[in-house]
Design a protein around this motif. Structure first.
Motif, PDB file in Angstrom:
ATOM      1  N   ALA A   1      33.376 -40.055 -10.251  1.00 29.82           N
ATOM      2  CA  ALA A   1      31.814 -40.004 -10.749  1.00 29.82           C
ATOM      3  C   ALA A   1      31.316 -41.038  -9.521  1.00 29.82           C
ATOM      4  CB  ALA A   1      32.129 -40.855 -11.747  1.00 29.82           C
ATOM      5  N   PRO A   2      31.387 -40.356  -8.459  1.00 33.09           N
ATOM      6  CA  PRO A   2      30.137 -40.523  -7.842  1.00 33.09           C
ATOM      7  C   PRO A   2      28.946 -40.183  -7.681  1.00 33.09           C
ATOM      8  CG  PRO A   2      31.218 -38.794  -6.810  1.00 33.09           C
ATOM      9  CD  PRO A   2      31.536 -39.266  -8.297  1.00 33.09           C
ATOM     10  N   PRO A   3      27.954 -40.801  -7.010  1.00 30.98           N
ATOM     11  CA  PRO A   3      26.300 -41.475  -7.467  1.00 30.98           C
ATOM     12  C   PRO A   3      25.720 -40.546  -7.089  1.00 30.98           C
ATOM     13  CG  PRO A   3      26.939 -42.992  -5.286  1.00 30.98           C
ATOM     14  CD  PRO A   3      28.247 -42.869  -6.462  1.00 30.98           C
ATOM     15  N   PRO A   4      24.317 -40.215  -7.126  1.00 31.91           N
ATOM     16  CA  PRO A   4      24.047 -38.829  -6.200  1.00 31.91           C
ATOM     17  C   PRO A   4      23.728 -39.168  -5.513  1.00 31.91           C
ATOM     18  CG  PRO A   4      23.005 -39.397  -8.707  1.00 31.91           C
ATOM     19  CD  PRO A   4      23.789 -39.936  -8.149  1.00 31.91           C
ATOM     20  N   ALA A   5      24.340 -39.862  -4.689  1.00 33.90           N
ATOM     21  CA  ALA A   5      23.353 -40.028  -3.619  1.00 33.90           C
ATOM     22  C   ALA A   5      24.624 -39.789  -2.553  1.00 33.90           C
ATOM     23  CB  ALA A   5      23.075 -41.711  -2.876  1.00 33.90           C
ATOM     24  N   GLU A   6      25.540 -38.979  -2.822  1.00 39.90           N
ATOM     25  CA  GLU A   6      27.139 -38.726  -2.263  1.00 39.90           C
ATOM     26  C   GLU A   6      27.823 -37.406  -2.918  1.00 39.90           C
ATOM     27  OE1 GLU A   6      29.017 -40.735  -0.220  1.00 39.90           O
ATOM     28  OE2 GLU A   6      27.321 -42.485  -0.236  1.00 39.90           O
ATOM     29  N   HIS A   7      26.886 -36.637  -3.682  1.00 42.68           N
ATOM     30  CA  HIS A   7      26.903 -35.577  -3.494  1.00 42.68           C
ATOM     31  C   HIS A   7      26.909 -34.428  -3.571  1.00 42.68           C
ATOM     32  CE1 HIS A   7      25.815 -36.352  -8.384  1.00 42.68           C
ATOM     33  NE2 HIS A   7      26.470 -37.539  -8.332  1.00 42.68           N
ATOM     34  N   ASP A   8      25.922 -34.220  -1.990  1.00 38.40           N
ATOM     35  CA  ASP A   8      25.459 -33.760  -1.171  1.00 38.40           C
ATOM     36  C   ASP A   8      27.282 -33.137  -0.317  1.00 38.40           C
ATOM     37  OD1 ASP A   8      23.521 -32.326  -1.632  1.00 38.40           O
ATOM     38  OD2 ASP A   8      22.126 -33.630  -0.481  1.00 38.40           O
ATOM     39  N   SER A   9      27.838 -34.938   0.614  1.00 42.71           N
ATOM     40  CA  SER A   9      28.493 -34.695   0.745  1.00 42.71           C
ATOM     41  C   SER A   9      29.851 -34.555   0.374  1.00 42.71           C
ATOM     42  CB  SER A   9      28.978 -36.293   1.787  1.00 42.71           C
ATOM     43  OG  SER A   9      29.020 -37.589   0.568  1.00 42.71           O
ATOM     44  N   VAL A  10      30.128 -34.645  -0.993  1.00 44.30           N
ATOM     45  CA  VAL A  10      31.154 -34.465  -2.164  1.00 44.30           C
ATOM     46  C   VAL A  10      31.866 -32.827  -1.819  1.00 44.30           C
ATOM     47  CG1 VAL A  10      32.381 -34.700  -3.799  1.00 44.30           C
ATOM     48  CG2 VAL A  10      31.398 -36.715  -3.302  1.00 44.30           C
ATOM     49  N   HIS A  11      29.914 -32.273  -2.276  1.00 45.65           N
ATOM     50  CA  HIS A  11      29.724 -30.189  -2.500  1.00 45.65           C
ATOM     51  C   HIS A  11      30.301 -30.037  -0.786  1.00 45.65           C
ATOM     52  CE1 HIS A  11      28.723 -29.692  -6.453  1.00 45.65           C
ATOM     53  NE2 HIS A  11      27.713 -30.449  -6.710  1.00 45.65           N
ATOM     54  N   GLU A  12      30.622 -30.723   0.133  1.00 48.69           N
ATOM     55  CA  GLU A  12      30.397 -30.017   1.470  1.00 48.69           C
ATOM     56  C   GLU A  12      32.051 -30.421   1.970  1.00 48.69           C
ATOM     57  OE1 GLU A  12      29.359 -30.957   6.286  1.00 48.69           O
ATOM     58  OE2 GLU A  12      28.300 -31.977   4.881  1.00 48.69           O
ATOM     59  N   ALA A  13      32.646 -31.684   1.381  1.00 48.79           N
ATOM     60  CA  ALA A  13      34.016 -31.885   1.894  1.00 48.79           C
ATOM     61  C   ALA A  13      34.145 -30.711   0.717  1.00 48.79           C
ATOM     62  CB  ALA A  13      34.153 -33.139   1.209  1.00 48.79           C
ATOM     63  N   ALA A  14      34.159 -30.624  -0.130  1.00 49.35           N
ATOM     64  CA  ALA A  14      35.582 -29.410  -1.343  1.00 49.35           C
ATOM     65  C   ALA A  14      35.315 -28.049  -0.545  1.00 49.35           C
ATOM     66  CB  ALA A  14      35.070 -29.717  -2.464  1.00 49.35           C
ATOM     67  N   LEU A  15      33.911 -28.328   0.171  1.00 51.98           N
ATOM     68  CA  LEU A  15      34.243 -26.801   0.891  1.00 51.98           C
ATOM     69  C   LEU A  15      34.626 -26.588   1.734  1.00 51.98           C
ATOM     70  CD1 LEU A  15      30.527 -26.027   0.460  1.00 51.98           C
ATOM     71  CD2 LEU A  15      32.207 -24.861  -1.035  1.00 51.98           C
TER      72      LEU A  15
END
Length: 64
Positions: A39-53
Motif C-alpha cells: 500500500a504505497p503512499p500517494p507520492a509513489e502512485h505515479d511510479s507504481v502505475h508506470e512500473a505496472a505499464l
C-alpha cells in the motif's frame, strides 16, 4: 492504492525496480520481483502505475 505481484509471471527484467525502488526490489538469487510495500503512499502512485505499464510480463495488479 493496493499492489499485488504475480511472482511466477515475473521475468526478472528489473524495470519495476528502476522506476519504483521504494516499492519493488529483486531477489538476489534469481532476480524475481519482491514487493516492498503493498500500500504505497500517494507520492509513489505515479511510479507504481508506470512500473505496472512497462512490466513485460504484466505481473502486477494495481487497484485503487
Amino acid at each position: 492504492m493496493q499492489v499485488a505481484v504475480d511472482v511466477p509471471k515475473c521475468v526478472a527484467s528489473g524495470q519495476c525496480v528502476q522506476i519504483a525502488p521504494e516499492v519493488f526490489d529483486q531477489r538476489d538469487d534469481d532476480g524475481m520481483v519482491v514487493l516492498l510495500d503493498e500500500a504505497p503512499p500517494p507520492a509513489e502512485h505515479d511510479s507504481v502505475h508506470e512500473a505496472a505499464l512497462v512490466c513485460p510480463a504484466a505481473a502486477f495488479l494495481v487497484t485503487a
